[in-house]
Each structure stands twice: as structure tokens, then as C-alpha cells.
Design a protein around this motif. Structure first.
Motif, mmCIF file in Angstrom:
data_model
loop_
_atom_site.group_PDB
_atom_site.id
_atom_site.type_symbol
_atom_site.label_atom_id
_atom_site.label_comp_id
_atom_site.label_asym_id
_atom_site.label_seq_id
_atom_site.Cartn_x
_atom_site.Cartn_y
_atom_site.Cartn_z
ATOM 1 N N LYS A 218 0.839 -1.196 0.000
ATOM 2 C CA LYS A 218 0.000 0.000 0.000
ATOM 3 C C LYS A 218 0.875 1.247 0.000
ATOM 4 O O LYS A 218 1.835 1.356 0.761
ATOM 5 C CB LYS A 218 -0.911 -0.007 1.225
ATOM 6 C CG LYS A 218 -1.979 1.071 1.199
ATOM 7 C CD LYS A 218 -2.932 0.928 2.379
ATOM 8 C CE LYS A 218 -4.011 2.003 2.337
ATOM 9 N NZ LYS A 218 -4.959 1.874 3.484
ATOM 10 N N GLY A 219 0.526 2.184 -0.895
ATOM 11 C CA GLY A 219 1.259 3.438 -0.962
ATOM 12 C C GLY A 219 2.423 3.440 -1.924
ATOM 13 O O GLY A 219 3.044 4.479 -2.147
ATOM 14 N N SER A 220 2.759 2.285 -2.510
ATOM 15 C CA SER A 220 3.854 2.246 -3.492
ATOM 16 C C SER A 220 3.304 2.580 -4.877
ATOM 17 O O SER A 220 2.096 2.522 -5.123
ATOM 18 C CB SER A 220 4.540 0.883 -3.490
ATOM 19 O OG SER A 220 3.642 -0.136 -3.897
ATOM 20 N N GLY B 65 8.504 -1.676 -3.973
ATOM 21 C CA GLY B 65 7.305 -1.930 -3.183
ATOM 22 C C GLY B 65 6.410 -3.022 -3.740
ATOM 23 O O GLY B 65 5.349 -3.286 -3.190
ATOM 24 N N TRP B 66 6.837 -3.693 -4.808
ATOM 25 C CA TRP B 66 6.029 -4.761 -5.408
ATOM 26 C C TRP B 66 6.431 -6.123 -4.847
ATOM 27 O O TRP B 66 7.529 -6.304 -4.327
ATOM 28 C CB TRP B 66 6.182 -4.754 -6.936
ATOM 29 C CG TRP B 66 7.593 -4.831 -7.426
ATOM 30 C CD1 TRP B 66 8.481 -3.795 -7.590
ATOM 31 C CD2 TRP B 66 8.300 -6.013 -7.815
ATOM 32 N NE1 TRP B 66 9.689 -4.265 -8.054
ATOM 33 C CE2 TRP B 66 9.609 -5.610 -8.205
ATOM 34 C CE3 TRP B 66 7.966 -7.352 -7.880
ATOM 35 C CZ2 TRP B 66 10.563 -6.518 -8.652
ATOM 36 C CZ3 TRP B 66 8.919 -8.262 -8.319
ATOM 37 C CH2 TRP B 66 10.202 -7.836 -8.702
#
Length: 343
Positions: free
Chosen positions: A61-63, A69-70
């Protein structure tokens, strides 16, 4: 005396050359060469700008897209077999048929870390890979130009992998591959004659015989096929009839992740990290649910070479009986510290 066995699905004959039988440590397997520290890997986290822009990803969340961030990331293949732009442009050239090379060719990058095997991942990571397969099939199925989606994984240079970072591929085509056509035709003939799904009968018979079972769960079995083309070939089938992989349900994904990971662990233990391919065969997009075809996974270790006799005849020569392979795999001593992987 060699044994000739007929595959009930495709009608293909296989020669089980028992007099040339080999144990797992008799195969000359090219070991995986680990990536040198100074070799660049475009699939590792932080190198998102070195691949084509992502099509989809499971992210924290937020990436942001094409950034860190995956957890699983899907990108177009940089050197695609088929291209998504354009029309089919079907035409005849004398006796020949042709069309434009339209389709989709995607790469599923399975971890942001430089992991080389599904066996290095947690079960929930393997589950997310399977969900990604499903999501991409459902999305590409909406394009009316496309007829068939083939999901596959190449591991090791001998199996066709150019990068060792764990990944799978999806190629979607405007025609049904001939191998799938042969499987569907053979299954339909059986269904018309017997009134039953051949694959469902296969599951029942393998469970009753038990000689070729590698692993059994509540919803799936892994076994070495009766007419195995290759040493240590393994199929994974659902115990309940299902013609389309993309219709898989949550509880099935949870178990399939365990079966798939544990089966590969057994292969790695028996054969010292062999190169292999796995392929998911499913029903074409243009069919609704059908009673005579059953989606399945085929896992093929690359231990032997296809030579002149195989190419010229359509026969395969397998030097290990599927019963012997199943016994080795069942008894493989695997390291399993992941409690979530227990069936």
C-alpha cells in the motif's frame, strides 16, 4: 524388453526403455551457475526502469507503479514472440495460410529479491504467483482477437531460461496450439465413447493403483504419467473436474501452491536442482465450461535430449519407468521448515 505405452489423451506412443533404466544420480545434469555479484539483473527490485513498464503488480500500500514496493510484477517481454498491436489480417497465399503475429507475451517476475526457485519462497508468495496467472488470463481473455493463453516457466539454461531470477511467462495466441488440440480431440473421443472425462478417470485410476502417485492432497494429486515422455515427468491434476484454470478458487489456490512447491522440492532433492519446464494446459478462451477437457500442469525435467528418432517418428524414449520415478520422488528427503507447506 522395452515397453511401448500409449498416452490415452493424445494417442502418442512412448518407448519405456527399461533395459537402459537410470537412477537419478546417473543423469549428467548441468548445475545452475549462480549469478556473479557483478552481473546485472533487470528483474531485481530497484531496477524497474530497466524493464518495459509494468502491466500489473501486487504492491505494498502506498507504493507506485514501476517503483519499489512490489511483490509480484508483470511486464511485457522485451523481445516478444507476438505483439499486441494490430489486427489479425488473415489471408491465404496459394495453399498456405498466414496472419499477423498478434498476441501477448508477458513476463511474471515472481519476487523482488534475487530468488532462483519457487522453493525459496513462502507459500503465500507462491499463492500470489498463481493468483497473478489467473488475473492475467482473465484480463487477456476479454480481447476477442485472442483464443488461447499458455502459462509456462523455464528454469535453467537447458530449459530455455536466459535469466536465473525466478519468473514465468504467458503467451496468448490467436490460435489454439496443436498440442492442446490433440489433447482436446483425444479427450472428446473418450468422452463421446464413455460419457466421462478422461482426466477424471485418470485421477481415479492413479489413486486406485498408487504406483505412480508422488503426492496427494484434498483437491489435487501429483503423479508420473503412465506414458511419461521424459524421465521424472510429473502432472498435477485437480481431483474435481475443471476445464479452465482461470476459474480456480481460493481453497484450490492455497493447496495448489503447496503441491507445486513440494513437488519441485522433491525434484530438486532427487535430481540436484535440474533444469525444468512447467506448463499449464487449459481450455481455450472461446469455450465455455466443457465436460471432456481438464486443465492440468505438466512438469518436465530436462534430463535428456530429443534426437533424430524422436523428431522423425513422434515417439519418445524414456529411460526411467514412471513407477520408478514416482518411488524416488515419494521417498525424496526434502528440507521443509515451512509449516504452512504441510498438506
Amino acid at each position: 524388453m522395452p515397453d511401448l505405452r500409449k498416452d490415452p489423451v493424445s494417442g502418442r506412443w512412448v518407448i519405456i526403455a527399461t533395459e537402459r533404466a537410470m537412477r537419478p544420480n546417473d543423469f549428467k545434469i548441468e548445475p545452475h551457475a549462480p549469478l556473479s555479484a557483478d552481473v546485472f539483473c533487470p528483474f531485481c527490485e530497484g531496477n524497474e526502469d530497466k524493464t518495459p513498464p509494468e502491466i500489473m503488480a501486487y504492491r505494498e500500500k502506498g507504493s507506485y507503479a514501476n517503483k519499489k514496493g512490489w511483490r509480484v510484477r508483470v511486464v511485457p517481454n522485451k523481445f516478444p514472440a507476438l505483439k499486441i498491436e494490430g489486427g489479425l489480417n488473415k489471408q491465404g497465399v496459394g495453399i498456405y495460410d498466414t496472419m499477423s503475429g498478434v498476441g501477448a507475451h508477458e513476463v511474471i517476475i515472481e519476487s523482488p529479491l534475487h530468488i532462483t526457485s519457487l522453493t525459496e519462497m513462502s507459500i503465500w508468495q507462491v499463492e500470489e504467483i498463481l493468483w497473478t496467472y489467473r488475473d492475467r488470463m482473465i484480463d487477456l481473455k476479454k480481447d476477442k482477437r485472442f483464443i488461447y493463453g499458455l502459462l509456462f516457466k523455464n528454469v535453467g539454461r537447458a530449459a530455455g531460461a536466459s535469466l536465473e531470477h525466478s519468473h514465468s511467462q504467458l503467451i496468448v495466441t490467436p490460435i489454439v496450439p496443436i498440442t492442446v488440440i490433440h489433447e482436446m480431440e483425444g479427450s472428446e473421443v473418450f468422452y463421446k465413447y464413455r460419457g466421462r472425462c478422461l482426466f477424471c478417470d485418470m485421477v481415479r485410476q492413479e489413486l486406485a493403483t498408487d504406483a505412480r502417485i508422488v503426492m496427494e492432497g484434498k483437491n489435487f494429486i501429483a503423479f508420473t504419467p503412465y506414458a511419461s515422455r521424459f524421465p521424472f515427468e510429473i502432472w498435477i491434476l485437480s481431483k474435481t473436474h475443471a476445464s479452465h484454470f482461470e476459474n480456480i478458487q481460493k481453497l484450490e489456490v492455497e493447496e495448489l501452491a503447496k503441491i507445486l512447491q513440494k513437488t519441485i522440492l522433491k525434484l530438486e532433492a532427487c535430481l540436484t536442482y535440474p533444469p525444468y519446464n512447467y506448463i499449464i494446459h487449459t481450455t481455450p478462451f472461446t469455450y465455455g465450461e466443457i465436460e471432456y477437457y481438464h486443465w492440468h500442469i505438466e512438469i518436465i525435467p530436462r534430463l535428456t535430449n530429443i534426437a533424430g528418432f524422436e523428431w522423425g517418428s513422434g515417439f519418445y524414449i524414456n529411460t526411467v519407468t514412471p513407477e520408478t520415478a514416482a518411488e524416488f520422488l515419494r521417498n525424496a528427503n526434502i528440507q521443509n521448515n515451512n509449516e504452512d507447506m504441510k498438506l
